[in-house]
Each structure stands twice: as structure tokens, then as C-alpha cells.
Design a protein around this motif. Sequence first.
Motif, PDB file in Angstrom:
ATOM      1  N   LEU A 181       0.838  -1.188   0.000  1.00 44.47           N
ATOM      2  CA  LEU A 181       0.000   0.000   0.000  1.00 44.47           C
ATOM      3  C   LEU A 181       0.879   1.246   0.000  1.00 44.47           C
ATOM      4  N   ASP A 182       0.570   2.193  -0.862  1.00 44.46           N
ATOM      5  CA  ASP A 182       1.230   3.490  -0.785  1.00 44.46           C
ATOM      6  C   ASP A 182       0.787   4.165   0.506  1.00 44.46           C
ATOM      7  N   ALA A 183       1.697   4.918   1.121  1.00 48.91           N
ATOM      8  CA  ALA A 183       1.376   5.538   2.403  1.00 48.91           C
ATOM      9  C   ALA A 183       2.222   6.794   2.609  1.00 48.91           C
ATOM     10  N   ILE A 184       1.751   7.619   3.527  1.00 47.80           N
ATOM     11  CA  ILE A 184       2.489   8.802   3.968  1.00 47.80           C
ATOM     12  C   ILE A 184       2.754   8.643   5.465  1.00 47.80           C
ATOM     13  N   ILE A 185       3.972   8.951   5.895  1.00 48.06           N
ATOM     14  CA  ILE A 185       4.284   8.921   7.319  1.00 48.06           C
ATOM     15  C   ILE A 185       3.817  10.239   7.933  1.00 48.06           C
ATOM     16  N   GLU A 186       2.750  10.163   8.731  1.00 51.97           N
ATOM     17  CA  GLU A 186       2.177  11.365   9.334  1.00 51.97           C
ATOM     18  C   GLU A 186       2.925  11.779  10.604  1.00 51.97           C
ATOM     19  N   LYS A 187       3.420  10.794  11.362  1.00 48.94           N
ATOM     20  CA  LYS A 187       4.111  11.105  12.609  1.00 48.94           C
ATOM     21  C   LYS A 187       5.021   9.954  12.989  1.00 48.94           C
ATOM     22  N   VAL A 188       6.164  10.294  13.563  1.00 50.17           N
ATOM     23  CA  VAL A 188       7.088   9.280  14.079  1.00 50.17           C
ATOM     24  C   VAL A 188       7.017   9.328  15.598  1.00 50.17           C
ATOM     25  N   LEU A 189       6.563   8.242  16.216  1.00 49.46           N
ATOM     26  CA  LEU A 189       6.428   8.188  17.669  1.00 49.46           C
ATOM     27  C   LEU A 189       7.731   7.752  18.328  1.00 49.46           C
ATOM     28  N   THR A 190       8.314   6.676  17.826  1.00 47.97           N
ATOM     29  CA  THR A 190       9.618   6.174  18.265  1.00 47.97           C
ATOM     30  C   THR A 190      10.306   5.609  17.028  1.00 47.97           C
ATOM     31  N   GLY A 191      11.466   5.033  17.237  1.00 50.81           N
ATOM     32  CA  GLY A 191      12.193   4.484  16.102  1.00 50.81           C
ATOM     33  C   GLY A 191      11.537   3.298  15.438  1.00 50.81           C
ATOM     34  N   GLN A 226       6.543  12.772   6.763  1.00 52.37           N
ATOM     35  CA  GLN A 226       5.853  13.368   5.610  1.00 52.37           C
ATOM     36  C   GLN A 226       6.411  12.888   4.269  1.00 52.37           C
ATOM     37  N   ARG A 227       7.071  11.740   4.289  1.00 56.48           N
ATOM     38  CA  ARG A 227       7.561  11.135   3.057  1.00 56.48           C
ATOM     39  C   ARG A 227       6.584  10.059   2.601  1.00 56.48           C
ATOM     40  N   GLN A 228       6.550   9.837   1.304  1.00 54.95           N
ATOM     41  CA  GLN A 228       5.728   8.752   0.775  1.00 54.95           C
ATOM     42  C   GLN A 228       6.538   7.459   0.819  1.00 54.95           C
ATOM     43  N   VAL A 229       5.923   6.399   1.316  1.00 52.54           N
ATOM     44  CA  VAL A 229       6.573   5.099   1.448  1.00 52.54           C
ATOM     45  C   VAL A 229       5.636   4.025   0.913  1.00 52.54           C
ATOM     46  N   ILE A 230       6.124   2.798   0.922  1.00 49.82           N
ATOM     47  CA  ILE A 230       5.300   1.648   0.555  1.00 49.82           C
ATOM     48  C   ILE A 230       5.263   0.710   1.754  1.00 49.82           C
ATOM     49  N   VAL A 231       4.070   0.358   2.206  1.00 50.80           N
ATOM     50  CA  VAL A 231       3.904  -0.501   3.375  1.00 50.80           C
ATOM     51  C   VAL A 231       3.424  -1.877   2.935  1.00 50.80           C
ATOM     52  N   ASN A 232       4.148  -2.912   3.369  1.00 54.95           N
ATOM     53  CA  ASN A 232       3.715  -4.289   3.170  1.00 54.95           C
ATOM     54  C   ASN A 232       3.064  -4.765   4.462  1.00 54.95           C
ATOM     55  N   VAL A 263       8.115  -1.294   6.197  1.00 58.97           N
ATOM     56  CA  VAL A 263       8.079   0.054   5.629  1.00 58.97           C
ATOM     57  C   VAL A 263       9.221   0.174   4.635  1.00 58.97           C
ATOM     58  N   ASN A 264       8.871   0.435   3.383  1.00 54.10           N
ATOM     59  CA  ASN A 264       9.868   0.518   2.319  1.00 54.10           C
ATOM     60  C   ASN A 264      10.041   1.949   1.841  1.00 54.10           C
ATOM     61  N   HIS A 265      11.267   2.434   1.897  1.00 52.68           N
ATOM     62  CA  HIS A 265      11.618   3.731   1.317  1.00 52.68           C
ATOM     63  C   HIS A 265      11.598   3.579  -0.202  1.00 52.68           C
ATOM     64  N   PRO A 266      11.159   4.608  -0.949  1.00 53.63           N
ATOM     65  CA  PRO A 266      11.049   4.474  -2.412  1.00 53.63           C
ATOM     66  C   PRO A 266      12.330   4.045  -3.115  1.00 53.63           C
ATOM     67  N   THR A 267      13.496   4.443  -2.577  1.00 52.01           N
ATOM     68  CA  THR A 267      14.759   4.109  -3.243  1.00 52.01           C
ATOM     69  C   THR A 267      15.676   3.223  -2.404  1.00 52.01           C
ATOM     70  N   GLN A 268      15.474   3.190  -1.077  1.00 51.95           N
ATOM     71  CA  GLN A 268      16.390   2.453  -0.202  1.00 51.95           C
ATOM     72  C   GLN A 268      15.833   1.135   0.306  1.00 51.95           C
ATOM     73  N   GLY A 269      14.612   0.799  -0.090  1.00 56.91           N
ATOM     74  CA  GLY A 269      14.020  -0.462   0.338  1.00 56.91           C
ATOM     75  C   GLY A 269      13.585  -0.434   1.789  1.00 56.91           C
ATOM     76  N   SER A 270      13.506  -1.603   2.415  1.00 57.75           N
ATOM     77  CA  SER A 270      13.051  -1.719   3.797  1.00 57.75           C
ATOM     78  C   SER A 270      13.905  -0.859   4.727  1.00 57.75           C
ATOM     79  N   VAL A 271      13.241  -0.096   5.590  1.00 57.95           N
ATOM     80  CA  VAL A 271      13.976   0.818   6.468  1.00 57.95           C
ATOM     81  C   VAL A 271      14.550   0.099   7.685  1.00 57.95           C
ATOM     82  N   ALA A 272      13.993  -1.054   8.056  1.00 59.98           N
ATOM     83  CA  ALA A 272      14.418  -1.743   9.272  1.00 59.98           C
ATOM     84  C   ALA A 272      15.913  -2.076   9.296  1.00 59.98           C
ATOM     85  N   PRO A 273      16.493  -2.646   8.218  1.00 59.25           N
ATOM     86  CA  PRO A 273      17.930  -2.934   8.268  1.00 59.25           C
ATOM     87  C   PRO A 273      18.792  -1.686   8.473  1.00 59.25           C
TER      88      PRO A 273
END
Length: 250
Positions: A88-98, A157-163, A177-187
Amino acid sequence: MLSAPHNGVAYPDACVAEGWCRLRDDAGRKDDSEEASRVVERLSAAEARAKAEERGVWADKGGKIECSYELGGSDGKSFVEQWKGKSLDAIIEKVLTGDRLIVRLFVAPDKHVQTMLLIAGIKAPITKRINASDGKEQQGEPFGDESHVFVESRLLQRQVIVNVLGISPQNQLVGVVNHPTQGSVAPHILKAGLARCVDFHSTLLGGDMSILRQAEKEARDQKRGVFHGHVARSNAASEADAVVFDMLPN
């Protein structure tokens, strides 16, 4: 006026061209400089094109988005059943923790769902927070603020892709959570030493869990972030004095 270009396009130009806003009736009247006149002329031309193409506020139909703030349906299970394994395309509205985000999921062009999302496979340090019961501030864990800033500066406020992967016992969405160019943010969070792997998402991630463990190992070996005081375990057997009693019967 916010006119700094992003990717070669100035902010007001993009808004007016897409029909997201209108020009003020007094645009340019308070500033009669040549530069202001050129800006107003350019924006007026963009607005005229948006009108002709019926974009945004100039469209006869649409323009209304339904946004839900609840997953709904048996504590969110129906939502997960519908979207599990899908992107799903998504926007990060707020970051609560890491590892905890408020995301706006675009489930349809005219329907959004805004909810909390847990980044699958990781647990970030807790940030300082206000206790709702007594209003007192609770101290965060070491590197909690650093983890928060690391994620917020890259995703807010960035657009991401959520699996979508599943739902937590607290009815919180779990996903990648996948960054448009960097892939999964977790690693990337793990490599910076700003989170640890958690096994209770391993069944959701399957083989991808090994990627996260390798990223965590890199941070541990380099003693980054939460691993700054880590001491590697020795494989050699430790020595200890002992007394052995013969417990066999005579």
C-alpha cells in the motif's frame, strides 16, 4: 512565499498547477517589484491551465477523501486479511519512536486509513514521554531520542510503501516500511545501532528475518548505538573450581 525548488519544481508552482490551491485576489499588489510580477504572471498561467484541465479545486467531481482512523472489523483482523502480503502506498504522518509510526494508508484513491504501524522485526529504545495517568515525564532509554530523530528525519511526511504483515495483540498494524529508493527501512535502523531484533515478528517475516539479524550483527560488531558497550562472548569454555561427590551406591 515558499519558492525554494524541490527536484527542480518550486512549491507554489506545483500546488497551483495541480489545482491544490488558488491565487489570492491581491497577489502581487503589496510587492510591485519586477521579480514579484514575474512570479504572479507565472502562477497565473499555471492556474489558467489547471482551470482548463479541471484539476483539483477546479474539478466538477471528486475532491473528497474519506479517512478512517480505526482499522475496524474484529480488532483489525479483517483489514489484515484483506491486505496481508499486499503493498500500500502511504504517507508517514508522525514518528512516535524508532519503530512506531502513524501512517496514512491509501487503500483507494478516495479512501485512506490512518493508524499506528509497528515496523516488523525491530524494537527501538523508548523515548521520554508524559505519563497520561499522573502527567509526569518518564525518562527514555539510552539512544531512544537518537533513534527517533534518525527515523523522523528520513521518513516524516515522506511517501513510502507498506507491506502489511499482521496485527499485534494490542490491535496495532505490523508491517514492512519501504523507502522508495532504499528499500526496507528496518535494516538501516539496525545497522545504525538504533534498534534490536525481536523474534516475535519472525513468523511474519519468514526468511527476511535473517537480513535483520545480519544488520544487527554489523552494529554489534562495530559497537554502534545501543551496542556501544557490547562485549563479545568468548567461545572458550570457562574454568572453575569444583568438588565432585561420588553419588553411586556402595
